[in-house]
Write a protein that holds these residues in place. Sequence first.
Motif, PDB file in Angstrom:
ATOM      1  N   GLN A 214       5.551   6.556   0.148  1.00  0.00           N
ATOM      2  CA  GLN A 214       4.804   7.624  -0.535  1.00  0.00           C
ATOM      3  C   GLN A 214       3.305   7.579  -0.223  1.00  0.00           C
ATOM      4  O   GLN A 214       2.617   8.577  -0.382  1.00  0.00           O
ATOM      5  N   VAL A 215       2.832   6.400   0.177  1.00  0.00           N
ATOM      6  CA  VAL A 215       1.383   6.226   0.345  1.00  0.00           C
ATOM      7  C   VAL A 215       1.054   6.079   1.828  1.00  0.00           C
ATOM      8  O   VAL A 215       1.789   5.432   2.565  1.00  0.00           O
ATOM      9  N   THR A 216      -0.035   6.692   2.271  1.00  0.00           N
ATOM     10  CA  THR A 216      -0.516   6.442   3.630  1.00  0.00           C
ATOM     11  C   THR A 216      -1.850   5.701   3.547  1.00  0.00           C
ATOM     12  O   THR A 216      -2.561   5.807   2.541  1.00  0.00           O
ATOM     13  N   ASP A 217      -2.140   4.993   4.637  1.00  0.00           N
ATOM     14  CA  ASP A 217      -3.384   4.225   4.706  1.00  0.00           C
ATOM     15  C   ASP A 217      -4.575   5.076   4.279  1.00  0.00           C
ATOM     16  O   ASP A 217      -4.718   6.206   4.738  1.00  0.00           O
ATOM     17  N   GLY A 218      -5.408   4.551   3.423  1.00  0.00           N
ATOM     18  CA  GLY A 218      -6.626   5.278   3.056  1.00  0.00           C
ATOM     19  C   GLY A 218      -6.466   6.179   1.847  1.00  0.00           C
ATOM     20  O   GLY A 218      -7.463   6.676   1.320  1.00  0.00           O
ATOM     21  N   ASP A 219      -5.215   6.405   1.374  1.00  0.00           N
ATOM     22  CA  ASP A 219      -5.043   7.203   0.150  1.00  0.00           C
ATOM     23  C   ASP A 219      -5.739   6.499  -1.004  1.00  0.00           C
ATOM     24  O   ASP A 219      -5.801   5.270  -1.038  1.00  0.00           O
ATOM     25  N   MET A 220      -6.216   7.292  -1.970  1.00  0.00           N
ATOM     26  CA  MET A 220      -6.772   6.682  -3.189  1.00  0.00           C
ATOM     27  C   MET A 220      -5.595   6.352  -4.105  1.00  0.00           C
ATOM     28  O   MET A 220      -4.727   7.196  -4.328  1.00  0.00           O
ATOM     29  N   VAL A 221      -5.543   5.105  -4.585  1.00  0.00           N
ATOM     30  CA  VAL A 221      -4.400   4.692  -5.408  1.00  0.00           C
ATOM     31  C   VAL A 221      -4.905   4.019  -6.685  1.00  0.00           C
ATOM     32  O   VAL A 221      -5.833   3.211  -6.643  1.00  0.00           O
ATOM     33  N   ILE A 222      -4.257   4.390  -7.818  1.00  0.00           N
ATOM     34  CA  ILE A 222      -4.544   3.685  -9.078  1.00  0.00           C
ATOM     35  C   ILE A 222      -3.340   2.797  -9.382  1.00  0.00           C
ATOM     36  O   ILE A 222      -2.199   3.262  -9.369  1.00  0.00           O
ATOM     37  N   ILE A 223      -3.596   1.527  -9.626  1.00  0.00           N
ATOM     38  CA  ILE A 223      -2.524   0.606 -10.015  1.00  0.00           C
ATOM     39  C   ILE A 223      -2.763   0.236 -11.470  1.00  0.00           C
ATOM     40  O   ILE A 223      -3.786  -0.361 -11.802  1.00  0.00           O
ATOM     41  N   ASP A 224      -1.829   0.630 -12.321  1.00  0.00           N
ATOM     42  CA  ASP A 224      -1.954   0.267 -13.729  1.00  0.00           C
ATOM     43  C   ASP A 224      -1.020  -0.916 -14.008  1.00  0.00           C
ATOM     44  O   ASP A 224       0.178  -0.741 -14.250  1.00  0.00           O
ATOM     45  N   GLY A 225      -1.596  -2.110 -13.925  1.00  0.00           N
ATOM     46  CA  GLY A 225      -0.809  -3.333 -14.110  1.00  0.00           C
ATOM     47  C   GLY A 225      -0.454  -3.582 -15.567  1.00  0.00           C
ATOM     48  O   GLY A 225       0.258  -4.532 -15.871  1.00  0.00           O
ATOM     49  N   LEU A 226      -0.951  -2.743 -16.473  1.00  0.00           N
ATOM     50  CA  LEU A 226      -0.610  -2.902 -17.892  1.00  0.00           C
ATOM     51  C   LEU A 226       0.694  -2.172 -18.206  1.00  0.00           C
ATOM     52  O   LEU A 226       1.514  -2.652 -18.977  1.00  0.00           O
ATOM     53  N   ASP A 227       0.882  -0.994 -17.579  1.00  0.00           N
ATOM     54  CA  ASP A 227       2.067  -0.181 -17.877  1.00  0.00           C
ATOM     55  C   ASP A 227       3.038  -0.047 -16.718  1.00  0.00           C
ATOM     56  O   ASP A 227       4.135   0.461 -16.883  1.00  0.00           O
TER      57      ASP A 227
END
Length: 578
Positions: A214-227
Amino acid sequence: MTKNRLMGIAASDGIAIGRAYLLTEPDLTFEKRIVEDPEGEITRFLDSFEKAKKEVQAIRDHVAKAVGEEEAQVFDAHVMVLSDPELMNSIKDNIQTNRVNAEQAVHDVTTMFIQMFEAMEDNPYMQERAADIRDVSERVMSHLLGVKIPTPSTIKEEVVIVARDLTPSDTAQLNRQYVKGFVTDIGGRTSHSAIMARSLEIPAVVGTQSVTTQVTDGDMVIIDGLDGNIIINPDGETLAKYQEKATVYEAQKTEWAKLKNAATVTKDGKHVELGANIGTPKDLTGVLANGAEAIGLYRTEFLYMDSDTFPSEEEQFEAYKTVLQEMDGKPVVVRTMDIGGDKELPYLELPEEMNPFLGYRAIRICLAEPEMFRTQLRALLRASVYGTLRIMFPMIATLNEFRAAKQLLEEEKAKLIEEGVEVSNDIQVGIMIEIPAAAVLAHQFAKEVDFFSVGTNDLIQYTMAADRMSQQVSYLYQPYNPSILTLLKHVIDSAHAQGKWVGMCGEMAGDQMAVPLLLGLGLDEFSMSASSILQTRSLLAKLDTNEMKELADKAINECTTVEEVMELVTTFKETLEN
Ligand code: PEP
Ligand code: MG
């Protein structure tokens, strides 16, 4: 269709926002072509060699600075391959004679050299050359095809790593300064990459199944490690929402940090020991920063995994001594080597097994290879005078295994004393309770051991017959299932009946839903990733032991399913917040 949101398993607390760095196997497939213009292909091939050489030199310089000159030398060999006239002339001839594309010529010629060197089986130097040519040919091919070969050790800007899976050694190489978080397709909360993310305090989500597609290099990604949420290329509003969530989490951490030097006591004044789990002496920074009262689990296998050969007695002695000294008299539970399952050694051939987690691992290997085990025991005994050492054997299923391991320890101790080496006479020797057979027979084990430490990561997978690495059956990985709680109660009561203490070093010990139940069951020591210590101290201060005993009794005697237990605990925790 690509998605903007994915859900995975929250594996390490915190929010990470950054550009994606894909750590995936590059696709180096190509088609053979007959070319009209061999000279053009020769130019392409020379150009790809030149680019690969520059790239390898840059990696070499970086590794020399960041890791060491010795480790950098392997890249000198790659530069030599990339300048080797024999190899280069052969590729050129191949293009001219067969009129093929550069990819085909590089592939044919390098394969020929690799096969030739590999055939010299008795010559380790030639075997290494074969490996060098294989590496170099992949790099050259990546330039010809215009695809990237990921090299995480050279990352120089803030990124979030996106990978199918991360091995414990991949995780160990991540540079915390630049790697803000990671997300994987596979893995569970108790896979070792997740455990390491928590000790490195890097937010992580695992088991998303499809993030790499789903992700390509350079995409902006948010990782929510809480949920466990992943958001790809968020809009401005979502980004702002998560920036706010990250700020709130940081503020919460600042609150918890005030408890760094506080004692761990419950609301009614009972002291429980809060320990940290570590993999290497490097983790001590986090342990000390988070105010741990002990090391409840030192996973020594990482010492073996970080090495090209079995670590010598001296190397092990130095590592154990460092940890004991740094902890300055606070207890340190060192677990003897637990190789196998998802932890492999490049230099120890293990049998191919259908179920490695049920196979040849940990104490089973140590008892079958006593010389290797004796080396570790000697190193531990020698280090014992530098602090408060507790030795723990992993994966004990039978009392005979415990007795055999203890016998080897006693023999090495006697030998050292005879050699005039000083050994502490106050070393507790315990076992991990992670196999149901040992949990069920805890009342017998308790007569012979000094302590138990419950390894719920394995105990739950074996009790529920649900592989800890599989996301398909992760719904069965149920720490609060009444069956698990009943088993824990038996283990804790059995130990207490013999005047022994019980700790827990599985991930359940730091699980904020489980802590009230564990306190109620009478657990004496909680050991967890350093990053969970302060919030657990804060939670314990709000809990009353007798009330928690009632809560645990209810969970065991009245609840029939994990959902009922979760509801019971959630309802109770809501009363704390109000
Ligand atoms: C466990 O099984 O709970 C444990 C602590 O050991 P590991 O995770 O290393 O298998
Ligand atoms: Mg285990």
